[in-house]
Design a protein around this motif. Structure first.
Motif: not given
Length: 123
Positions: A98-123
């Motif tokens: 179940g956790i593996s499926i959630l991790a798959f969906l997290y990457i497959f639907f690019e939720i990681n990128y949506r969260l990354s847009y909330m962050l600033k990668f330069t100071a």
């Protein structure tokens, strides 16, 4: 009080799902939250880059051989499921799956990128 302290000090991560929960959910949150709140500083930018790299290389179960991302994540997820199968602990197997499926969906639907847009990668 002593009983609570004994329970905390004797806690063992003996199940695959416990490791996956820590590696896929708790640790990324521990990177994301300070990166978000410290977004205007150099530390926040460093944590943002670490969060992004961690989710792509460690917690992603989707391998991409061209960019070498997700290989370790896939091995960790398969290993957790196989460990549960070896022990014949079906609750561990299904929770790990179940956790593996959630991790798959997290990457497959690019939720990681949506969260990354909330962050600033330069100071």
């Amino acid at each position: 009080m002593r009983k609570t302290i004994d329970r905390l000090t004797s806690f063992k991560m003996e199940k695959g799902w416990m490791w996956l929960l820590y590696l896929d959910i708790i640790l990324p949150l521990l990177l994301f939250i300070p990166a978000y709140f410290l977004s205007g500083s150099g530390l926040g930018a460093s944590l943002a880059r670490l969060f992004h790299s961690y989710t792509l290389y460690i917690s992603s179960p989707i391998p991409d051989l061209a960019s070498l991302t997700g290989i370790l994540g896939m091995l960790i997820h398969i290993g957790a499921i196989l460990y549960g199968l070896k022990k014949k602990d079906w609750n561990d197997v299904f929770l790990s799956l179940g956790i593996s499926i959630l991790a798959f969906l997290y990457i497959f639907f690019e939720i990681n990128y949506r969260l990354s847009y909330m962050l600033k990668f330069t100071a």
